[in-house]
Design a protein around this motif. Structure first.
Motif, mmCIF file in Angstrom:
data_model
loop_
_atom_site.group_PDB
_atom_site.id
_atom_site.type_symbol
_atom_site.label_atom_id
_atom_site.label_comp_id
_atom_site.label_asym_id
_atom_site.label_seq_id
_atom_site.Cartn_x
_atom_site.Cartn_y
_atom_site.Cartn_z
ATOM 1 N N ASN A 101 9.182 -9.524 -7.810
ATOM 2 C CA ASN A 101 7.856 -9.611 -8.175
ATOM 3 C C ASN A 101 7.412 -8.123 -8.372
ATOM 4 O O ASN A 101 8.014 -7.059 -7.979
ATOM 5 C CB ASN A 101 7.160 -10.287 -7.322
ATOM 6 N N ILE A 102 6.136 -7.886 -9.178
ATOM 7 C CA ILE A 102 5.290 -6.917 -9.380
ATOM 8 C C ILE A 102 3.891 -7.358 -8.838
ATOM 9 O O ILE A 102 3.463 -8.290 -8.585
ATOM 10 C CB ILE A 102 5.275 -6.681 -11.002
ATOM 11 N N GLU A 103 3.539 -6.268 -7.574
ATOM 12 C CA GLU A 103 2.394 -6.429 -7.045
ATOM 13 C C GLU A 103 1.423 -5.074 -6.943
ATOM 14 O O GLU A 103 1.761 -4.203 -7.505
ATOM 15 C CB GLU A 103 2.699 -6.526 -5.689
ATOM 16 N N ARG A 105 -1.292 -3.339 -5.068
ATOM 17 C CA ARG A 105 -1.630 -3.165 -3.676
ATOM 18 C C ARG A 105 -2.950 -1.819 -3.820
ATOM 19 O O ARG A 105 -2.832 -1.073 -4.709
ATOM 20 C CB ARG A 105 -0.543 -2.779 -2.964
ATOM 21 N N PRO A 112 -0.941 -7.341 -0.850
ATOM 22 C CA PRO A 112 -1.176 -7.577 -2.322
ATOM 23 C C PRO A 112 -2.398 -8.206 -2.832
ATOM 24 O O PRO A 112 -2.913 -9.020 -2.428
ATOM 25 C CB PRO A 112 0.078 -8.585 -2.903
ATOM 26 N N SER A 115 -0.411 -10.309 -7.963
ATOM 27 C CA SER A 115 1.285 -10.364 -7.717
ATOM 28 C C SER A 115 1.721 -11.336 -8.867
ATOM 29 O O SER A 115 1.217 -12.395 -9.451
ATOM 30 C CB SER A 115 1.658 -11.188 -6.459
ATOM 31 N N GLN A 116 2.811 -11.100 -9.337
ATOM 32 C CA GLN A 116 3.446 -12.027 -10.427
ATOM 33 C C GLN A 116 5.102 -11.829 -10.326
ATOM 34 O O GLN A 116 5.556 -10.882 -10.160
ATOM 35 C CB GLN A 116 3.009 -11.422 -11.849
ATOM 36 N N GLU A 117 5.690 -13.083 -10.104
ATOM 37 C CA GLU A 117 6.978 -13.115 -10.271
ATOM 38 C C GLU A 117 7.487 -13.048 -11.464
ATOM 39 O O GLU A 117 7.073 -13.283 -12.420
ATOM 40 C CB GLU A 117 7.385 -14.466 -9.644
ATOM 41 N N LEU A 135 -1.213 -8.596 -15.125
ATOM 42 C CA LEU A 135 -1.606 -9.547 -13.807
ATOM 43 C C LEU A 135 -2.945 -9.637 -13.840
ATOM 44 O O LEU A 135 -3.853 -9.011 -14.155
ATOM 45 C CB LEU A 135 -1.041 -8.679 -12.876
ATOM 46 N N ASN A 137 -5.954 -11.941 -11.161
ATOM 47 C CA ASN A 137 -6.287 -12.853 -9.961
ATOM 48 C C ASN A 137 -7.808 -13.165 -10.278
ATOM 49 O O ASN A 137 -8.512 -12.964 -10.938
ATOM 50 C CB ASN A 137 -6.231 -11.946 -8.620
ATOM 51 N N THR A 161 12.619 -1.057 -3.975
ATOM 52 C CA THR A 161 11.296 -1.104 -4.338
ATOM 53 C C THR A 161 10.769 0.242 -5.032
ATOM 54 O O THR A 161 11.542 1.160 -4.873
ATOM 55 C CB THR A 161 10.151 -1.062 -3.354
ATOM 56 N N GLU A 163 7.416 2.409 -7.079
ATOM 57 C CA GLU A 163 6.043 2.135 -7.137
ATOM 58 C C GLU A 163 5.307 3.135 -8.065
ATOM 59 O O GLU A 163 6.125 4.095 -8.290
ATOM 60 C CB GLU A 163 5.235 2.176 -5.827
#
Length: 177
Positions: A101-103, A105, A112, A115-117, A135, A137, A161, A163
């Protein structure tokens, strides 16, 4: 003279070539060298063959969720982030990559906000891909001023990871009233 039996030594190619005649190593990756009696075998060490960078292009709050949906001034703002990845396969072999996933933060936290799988992809030898993701929310950024994107991925069963640098969140001006 003491006999070395089945010892594992990790050496760089330069050290290998200077220590053992007949062992040639090319490239800059480390190698595992197993010494047992009079035999010498060299095999590449387990390394991540991918160079990954994560960049946030935009991070903002807005009242509009998607085109065609009416905005509601009493609804909480929607958080948006546009993230670009750059994934480079540095070897000539096919590499399977699973982006878990991409989060998004907060700059200083690990919780998070978005977030997206993503899923699996394969990169051919020396291939570079630069996918982008939008993304969203339904809760906004909760007055957080700076965020970072975190990509969690797996290569050959190993979890990694990557970032982005922190990025400022923009609030739509119609919301700032």
């Amino acid at each position: 003279m003491q006999r070395i039996d089945r010892k594992l030594i990790i050496l760089t190619p330069l050290i290998l070539s200077s220590l053992f005649q007949g062992v040639s190593c090319r490239g800059s990756t480390s190698h595992e060298l197993v010494i047992s009696d009079a035999s010498v075998m060299s095999k590449p060490a387990s390394v991540n063959p991918l160079l990954v960078s994560v960049t946030i292009l935009e991070a903002y709050e807005d009242q509009v969720v998607v085109d065609g949906v009416q905005s509601n001034r009493n609804a909480p703002p929607v958080g948006h982030a546009v993230v670009r990845l750059r994934v480079e396969n540095t070897v000539q072999d096919l590499v399977a990559l699973e982006i878990q996933n991409i989060e998004i933060r907060p700059e200083t936290g690990d919780r998070p906000l978005l977030s997206q799988e993503i899923g699996a992809m394969e990169l051919g030898g020396l291939q570079i891909v630069e996918p982008g993701y939008h993304l969203t929310n339904q809760a906004g950024y909760h007055e957080i001023e700076r965020v970072r994107a975190v990509m969690i991925y797996k290569v050959a069963g190993q979890l990694y990871t990557a970032e982005s640098d922190p990025f400022p969140v923009t609030v739509n001006r119609s919301l700032a009233n």
